[in-house]
Design a protein around this motif. Structure first.
Motif, PDB file in Angstrom:
ATOM      1  N   TYR A 172       0.851  -1.170   0.000  1.00 29.66           N
ATOM      2  CA  TYR A 172       0.000   0.000   0.000  1.00 29.66           C
ATOM      3  C   TYR A 172       0.890   1.224   0.000  1.00 29.66           C
ATOM      4  O   TYR A 172       2.101   1.153   0.275  1.00 29.66           O
ATOM      5  CB  TYR A 172      -0.936   0.001   1.212  1.00 29.66           C
ATOM      6  CG  TYR A 172      -0.240   0.126   2.543  1.00 29.66           C
ATOM      7  CD1 TYR A 172      -0.094   1.361   3.162  1.00 29.66           C
ATOM      8  CD2 TYR A 172       0.270  -0.985   3.199  1.00 29.66           C
ATOM      9  CE1 TYR A 172       0.551   1.492   4.372  1.00 29.66           C
ATOM     10  CE2 TYR A 172       0.909  -0.885   4.409  1.00 29.66           C
ATOM     11  CZ  TYR A 172       1.050   0.365   5.003  1.00 29.66           C
ATOM     12  OH  TYR A 172       1.687   0.482   6.211  1.00 29.66           O
ATOM     13  N   ARG A 173       0.320   2.354  -0.310  1.00 28.73           N
ATOM     14  CA  ARG A 173       1.048   3.613  -0.329  1.00 28.73           C
ATOM     15  C   ARG A 173       0.255   4.647   0.452  1.00 28.73           C
ATOM     16  O   ARG A 173      -0.972   4.636   0.455  1.00 28.73           O
ATOM     17  CB  ARG A 173       1.267   4.108  -1.765  1.00 28.73           C
ATOM     18  CG  ARG A 173       2.203   3.249  -2.592  1.00 28.73           C
ATOM     19  CD  ARG A 173       3.654   3.461  -2.161  1.00 28.73           C
ATOM     20  NE  ARG A 173       4.573   2.769  -3.040  1.00 28.73           N
ATOM     21  CZ  ARG A 173       4.930   1.503  -2.905  1.00 28.73           C
ATOM     22  NH1 ARG A 173       4.414   0.777  -1.913  1.00 28.73           N
ATOM     23  NH2 ARG A 173       5.790   0.939  -3.736  1.00 28.73           N
ATOM     24  N   VAL A 174       0.968   5.527   1.115  1.00 27.18           N
ATOM     25  CA  VAL A 174       0.352   6.633   1.846  1.00 27.18           C
ATOM     26  C   VAL A 174       0.830   7.926   1.212  1.00 27.18           C
ATOM     27  O   VAL A 174       2.039   8.178   1.135  1.00 27.18           O
ATOM     28  CB  VAL A 174       0.721   6.599   3.345  1.00 27.18           C
ATOM     29  CG1 VAL A 174       0.071   7.768   4.075  1.00 27.18           C
ATOM     30  CG2 VAL A 174       0.291   5.281   3.972  1.00 27.18           C
ATOM     31  N   PHE A 175      -0.102   8.734   0.752  1.00 27.85           N
ATOM     32  CA  PHE A 175       0.214  10.010   0.115  1.00 27.85           C
ATOM     33  C   PHE A 175      -0.361  11.147   0.957  1.00 27.85           C
ATOM     34  O   PHE A 175      -1.338  10.975   1.690  1.00 27.85           O
ATOM     35  CB  PHE A 175      -0.376  10.083  -1.294  1.00 27.85           C
ATOM     36  CG  PHE A 175       0.330   9.229  -2.308  1.00 27.85           C
ATOM     37  CD1 PHE A 175       1.341   9.752  -3.098  1.00 27.85           C
ATOM     38  CD2 PHE A 175      -0.014   7.892  -2.469  1.00 27.85           C
ATOM     39  CE1 PHE A 175       1.990   8.964  -4.026  1.00 27.85           C
ATOM     40  CE2 PHE A 175       0.624   7.099  -3.389  1.00 27.85           C
ATOM     41  CZ  PHE A 175       1.637   7.638  -4.173  1.00 27.85           C
ATOM     42  N   SER A 176       0.239  12.309   0.819  1.00 29.21           N
ATOM     43  CA  SER A 176      -0.292  13.528   1.417  1.00 29.21           C
ATOM     44  C   SER A 176      -0.751  14.438   0.295  1.00 29.21           C
ATOM     45  O   SER A 176       0.005  14.730  -0.630  1.00 29.21           O
ATOM     46  CB  SER A 176       0.768  14.228   2.274  1.00 29.21           C
ATOM     47  OG  SER A 176       0.278  15.474   2.741  1.00 29.21           O
TER      48      SER A 176
END
Length: 383
Positions: A35-39
């Motif tokens: 998974y990826r976490v973006f702002s």
């Protein structure tokens, strides 16, 4: 003559076709592989919460660029592959609410067109949540925003302490409405030494249920300030009270409506004993602080010797820091769902409680397909 490469042959196996069920297994493993976490924030001050969440998860913040062009348009560029992955977009809402909303919408749509498997918005403070009811000839803007987020590609939302819990029904996809009350209760128990001599205060009857929930879990008394005007609408200026046109028209006597009594603001009273006690005012949002300052003055007159204000979302707009500094309020405690570092520099009375722990745990559980019930232990509906 070159030798041909001979592949082992087994009954039911073809070198050009995977066995039955293997495609599904590979697809599932690929989808669950990461998974990826973006702002989605373009300002550095608003990315602090995203950095804390990724640190707790042991992950790196996704590579993206979010900025405003010279003509004011928002541009989002995703700098890595997101195909088949769960994507979490962390979006805190600074003072420029509309820019933050557009950043979230454009990033979600960019990830959708990049073939992300799931796009989950982590929006600790949901904007326009106060506009969740029909007022005069206005509109329910919160419902409009929910439809826009679904159209942009979001498939799930994690938020915290919605202003009205019924807002969850505006969405066509799951919404996890987390609670900040455990963190605020922990602050009361650990940072207020004589909190046993405190009383939980609702600054209006509408906040009584939340205050009662806090009081019951802390085993404290409850007080309610009654008399504050609950409705500021002025119906006289929109033509509703204008007399009907009777010319060339007949009105059936049975259709005459009874005269409605005008609203009258009752005298302000405090239901409950606050004399010689610590008064802790609880609410979900602290934005315009005039009502909190007025409540603090009333409690001071009734004998409270310390006054705390506890709220989940510290918007603290306009002159809020100055008004708090000059008021009878001893301390304002809010969480970091909304960036407010500038306000803290202007007013030392403002304290912050970090809620990145519960947000990071919610992300982990959603990605792994685990139950979210653990995050709602001992949480009542009235929180």
């Amino acid at each position: 003559m070159p030798r041909k490469l001979l592949l082992p042959y087994k009954s039911g196996f073809s070198p050009f076709r995977a066995p039955r069920g293997l495609h599904d297994s590979l697809a599932m493993n690929a989808a669950r592989s990461g998974y990826r976490v973006f702002s989605a924030n373009s300002t550095a001050a608003s990315t602090e919460l995203a950095k804390k969440i990724t640190e707790r998860l042991g992950a790196e913040l996704g590579k993206s660029v979010v900025y405003q062009e010279t003509n004011g348009e928002t541009r989002v560029e995703i700098k890595e592959s997101v195909r088949g992955q769960d994507i979490f977009i962390i979006q805190t809402i600074p003072r420029d609410v509309n820019t933050a909303v557009m950043e979230l919408l454009i990033m979600a749509y960019a990830l959708k067109t990049s073939c992300a498997r799931n796009i989950i918005g982590v929006i600790p403070y949901f904007p326009y949540s106060k506009q969740s009811k029909m007022r005069k000839r206005g509109s329910i803007v919160c419902k409009l925003l929910a439809s826009m987020l679904a159209k942009a590609g979001l498939t799930h939302i994690i938020t915290m302490d919605l202003h009205q819990k019924e807002i969850q029904g505006f969405f066509s996809f799951p919404v996890d409405n987390l609670r900040a009350s455990p963190f605020l209760l922990q602050y009361i128990q650990e940072e207020i030494p004589d909190y046993r001599n405190a009383v939980i205060v609702a600054k209006s009857p509408g906040a009584a249920k939340r205050a009662q929930s806090y009081a019951e879990r802390l085993r404290l008394g409850l007080a309610v300030i009654h008399g504050e005007a609950q409705c500021t609408e002025q119906d006289m200026d929109d033509g509703r009270h204008s007399p009907p046109m009777l010319k060339n028209a007949t009105v059936h006597p049975g259709l005459e409506l009874p005269l409605m009594m005008a609203k009258e603001k009752p005298p302000i009273t405090v239901v409950g004993d606050v004399g010689g006690r610590i008064a802790i005012i609880v609410d979900d949002i602290i934005d315009d602080v005039e009502s909190f300052v007025a409540a603090a003055e009333i409690l001071k007159e009734r004998g409270a010797y310390k006054i705390f204000v506890m709220a989940t979302h510290g918007l603290l707009s306009a002159d809020a820091p100055r008004l708090i500094e000059e008021s009878s309020i001893d301390e304002v405690v809010v969480t970091n769902t909304v960036p407010h570092e500038v306000q803290k520099l202007q007013c030392p009375k403002i304290k912050t409680v970090d809620i990145s722990l519960i947000l990071s745990e919610a992300i982990r559980r959603i990605h792994n397909g685990e139950s979210m019930a653990y995050l709602f232990r001992n949480i009542t509906v009235d929180d």
